[in-house]
Structures are given as structure tokens and as C-alpha cells.
Design an enzyme around this catalytic site. Sequence first.
Site, PDB file in Angstrom:
ATOM      1  N   ARG A 164     -23.127  14.924  16.784  1.00  0.00           N
ATOM      2  CA  ARG A 164     -24.556  15.156  16.959  1.00  0.00           C
ATOM      3  C   ARG A 164     -24.725  16.643  17.254  1.00  0.00           C
ATOM      4  O   ARG A 164     -23.860  17.274  17.871  1.00  0.00           O
ATOM      5  CB  ARG A 164     -25.105  14.338  18.127  1.00  0.00           C
ATOM      6  CG  ARG A 164     -24.943  12.831  17.951  1.00  0.00           C
ATOM      7  CD  ARG A 164     -25.430  12.095  19.197  1.00  0.00           C
ATOM      8  NE  ARG A 164     -25.300  10.641  19.037  1.00  0.00           N
ATOM      9  CZ  ARG A 164     -24.246   9.941  19.421  1.00  0.00           C
ATOM     10  NH1 ARG A 164     -23.216  10.552  19.994  1.00  0.00           N
ATOM     11  NH2 ARG A 164     -24.212   8.625  19.250  1.00  0.00           N
ATOM     12  N   LYS A 188     -23.317  10.071  24.151  1.00  0.00           N
ATOM     13  CA  LYS A 188     -24.391   9.355  24.836  1.00  0.00           C
ATOM     14  C   LYS A 188     -23.827   8.372  25.858  1.00  0.00           C
ATOM     15  O   LYS A 188     -22.817   7.723  25.613  1.00  0.00           O
ATOM     16  CB  LYS A 188     -25.244   8.599  23.809  1.00  0.00           C
ATOM     17  CG  LYS A 188     -26.135   9.508  22.959  1.00  0.00           C
ATOM     18  CD  LYS A 188     -27.047   8.680  22.082  1.00  0.00           C
ATOM     19  CE  LYS A 188     -28.010   9.559  21.303  1.00  0.00           C
ATOM     20  NZ  LYS A 188     -28.912   8.763  20.442  1.00  0.00           N
ATOM     21  N   HIS A 261     -28.558  16.980  11.359  1.00  0.00           N
ATOM     22  CA  HIS A 261     -28.430  15.522  11.289  1.00  0.00           C
ATOM     23  C   HIS A 261     -28.112  15.061   9.871  1.00  0.00           C
ATOM     24  O   HIS A 261     -27.401  14.068   9.679  1.00  0.00           O
ATOM     25  CB  HIS A 261     -29.711  14.848  11.787  1.00  0.00           C
ATOM     26  CG  HIS A 261     -29.466  13.486  12.363  1.00  0.00           C
ATOM     27  ND1 HIS A 261     -28.662  13.278  13.472  1.00  0.00           N
ATOM     28  CD2 HIS A 261     -29.884  12.262  11.986  1.00  0.00           C
ATOM     29  CE1 HIS A 261     -28.610  11.988  13.744  1.00  0.00           C
ATOM     30  NE2 HIS A 261     -29.332  11.345  12.859  1.00  0.00           N
ATOM     31  N   ARG A 264     -24.493  15.283   9.507  1.00  0.00           N
ATOM     32  CA  ARG A 264     -23.838  14.142  10.183  1.00  0.00           C
ATOM     33  C   ARG A 264     -23.863  12.917   9.271  1.00  0.00           C
ATOM     34  O   ARG A 264     -22.866  12.200   9.141  1.00  0.00           O
ATOM     35  CB  ARG A 264     -24.557  13.866  11.506  1.00  0.00           C
ATOM     36  CG  ARG A 264     -24.060  12.650  12.295  1.00  0.00           C
ATOM     37  CD  ARG A 264     -24.708  12.674  13.676  1.00  0.00           C
ATOM     38  NE  ARG A 264     -24.746  11.383  14.339  1.00  0.00           N
ATOM     39  CZ  ARG A 264     -23.781  10.897  15.117  1.00  0.00           C
ATOM     40  NH1 ARG A 264     -22.669  11.600  15.287  1.00  0.00           N
ATOM     41  NH2 ARG A 264     -23.899   9.726  15.707  1.00  0.00           N
ATOM     42  N   TYR A 296     -25.291   2.679   6.870  1.00  0.00           N
ATOM     43  CA  TYR A 296     -24.537   3.288   5.771  1.00  0.00           C
ATOM     44  C   TYR A 296     -23.933   2.251   4.829  1.00  0.00           C
ATOM     45  O   TYR A 296     -23.188   2.614   3.921  1.00  0.00           O
ATOM     46  CB  TYR A 296     -23.403   4.157   6.338  1.00  0.00           C
ATOM     47  CG  TYR A 296     -23.894   5.309   7.168  1.00  0.00           C
ATOM     48  CD1 TYR A 296     -24.492   6.418   6.577  1.00  0.00           C
ATOM     49  CD2 TYR A 296     -23.783   5.293   8.556  1.00  0.00           C
ATOM     50  CE1 TYR A 296     -24.957   7.475   7.334  1.00  0.00           C
ATOM     51  CE2 TYR A 296     -24.251   6.348   9.325  1.00  0.00           C
ATOM     52  CZ  TYR A 296     -24.835   7.434   8.709  1.00  0.00           C
ATOM     53  OH  TYR A 296     -25.306   8.471   9.460  1.00  0.00           O
TER      54      TYR A 296
END
Length: 323
Positions: A164, A188, A261, A264, A296
Amino acid sequence: MAAAKRSRDDGTSELALFLDMLSAERGAAAHTIEAYTRDLSEFLAFLAGKGGTATTASPDHLRAHLAGLARKGLAPTSRARKLSSIRQFFRFLLAEGMRDDDPCSAIDSPRLGRPLPKILSLAEVETLLETAKEATERAADGSAKRRALRLYAALETLYATGLRVSELIALPRNVLVADDRALTIKGKGGRERLVPLNETARQALLAHLAAVAADEVEGKGVSPWLFPSTAGQHLTRQRFGQELKNLALAAEIEPARVSPHVLRHAFASHLLERGADLRTVQQLLGHADISTTQIYTHVIEERLRRLVEEHHPLAQAHLTKRS
């Protein structure tokens, strides 16, 4: 006494307990707590206007609240997020014995389309990387050279690891000291993960760090960050994003399609295209739940379709007839 009764009636005491649980037991970040507070305070205010409370709310209250949000023009994704906050709240109340039912169990989430992540093709990423590398070779010594080396190193690291952008810019200066073949990332919720670093990214980082060290020898101060800014802090996400847009222009790629992003997403999609399994990609991305990574799956589905078309005997026969 009246104030205490009012607190119990309007649901603020239940909300406070719920937020304490999120912070203490789940380690929720400050911005997550703020989002829950906004969503649930809005819902509790709606309930109060209808004569309801957190402990008496019914499915009809929930439907009316969601309908009101829709009338205000909130997108399905925003309504779904607010409903998710409310679901978590009522599950907590049920688990704690403050309610004996869950009014959300009868509520369907707003119907959403299936948003696919924006990605760049492998060729486009290679063009971006090559353009960034060429910029380091063309730049004269000085601040322009150091900025070019920083951008190239950050870009190579981002695409090599799928970090990130918040994780990337907050990397400490000494992150490579223990092992320069992998990065230990604190993501996170305080969860740590190990992501491998390829040789190209490693070399880009070493060149960048050499330039930073040369700056420090000249008395410009020692920074604790891997990607320092001229202000003594780390590179900001806004500045990095803008540098990527400028790089996209130089690479003749539409700048609106390029962001940290998006890179990523490209990292994850390109891995899956080449046979990586979803669980491995989940671990590399730092997703707590594999359902987040399943966005994905369209990449896997496309790869399987191509495999069938290219190798299945009946598919080959069909293609021969068409030709």
C-alpha cells in the site's frame, strides 16, 4: 438521572461500548473508529426521530433508514458500507446480551455491480519503469538526480512488493539492514508480513540510499525514513502520486490511469496471470480476509479460459472449423 436515562435511550452508551470493543479487541485504526462513529451516530439519530432505540430497532427501521439514504443520492457502495457498520453493531449487541435478536438478519445489502480493479498491462508497467530508470541516467547531479533516484527506487519497490502507498512511504531507513532480500511490513491492524524484494528493486534502493547518504555527508541532516522528503519528513502520498502522474506523461501513458494503488493492483494481477495462487497473493498484499483478494479472480478466470482454448482438443477442433 435524566441525563443517564437519555444516554441509555438514545443508544450512545451501547455505541460507546461497541467502539471500545473495536479499539481494544480488534485493534481498529483511528480512521476506522471515526467511520463507525459517523455511520452509527447517523443511524441512532434516525432511530431517535422515529421513537426507536438501539435495543428496540426493527428491520422496518433499517429499511426506512436505507431508503432515506438512497433518496439522498448515496451510491450503493456507500449505503452498503453504512449497512455493514450497522450489522457489526447489532451483532455486538446480540453477543453481549443487549438484544435477543438481530434486525439486520432480514436485510439484504444494496445490489452492487462488480467493480474490477484498474490495472496496467505488463508492457505499460515495464515502460513506466524504463522511463523512470532513464530519468536517473539523464539527470545531472544534484536535487534532480536525487529525486529521480528516489522515484525509481519507490516505483521498483512498489511493483516488486505490492505495498500500500501508506506502507511504502512509511518504510524506515533501516528496513534493509536485517535482510536486504525481503521487507518486514507492518500493515493494517498492526499485522506483520514478509514480502520478498527482487534484485532490480534492491539495486534501485541501494543507489537511492547512496544518494541520500551523500546528502547527509554534506550536512543536510539524517532522516529516519527510507524515502525522505526535503522537509525532513517522509515522502508524502500526494507528492509520490504527482510524481507518478508526471512519469506517466513522460512514458506516454494516460496519467489518469496511473496511481500507486493501480500499481498494487498490477502487482497482484500479473502474479495471478503467471500462475500464483490466490492465498499467496493474499499474504503478499496483507489482506486479512481472502474475500478481499477474490476481486482478482477475473484474472484467474481469464487465464483458465485461455488455457482451455489453447489446449483442450475440442476447443482446438472448434477453432479449426471456424478458420
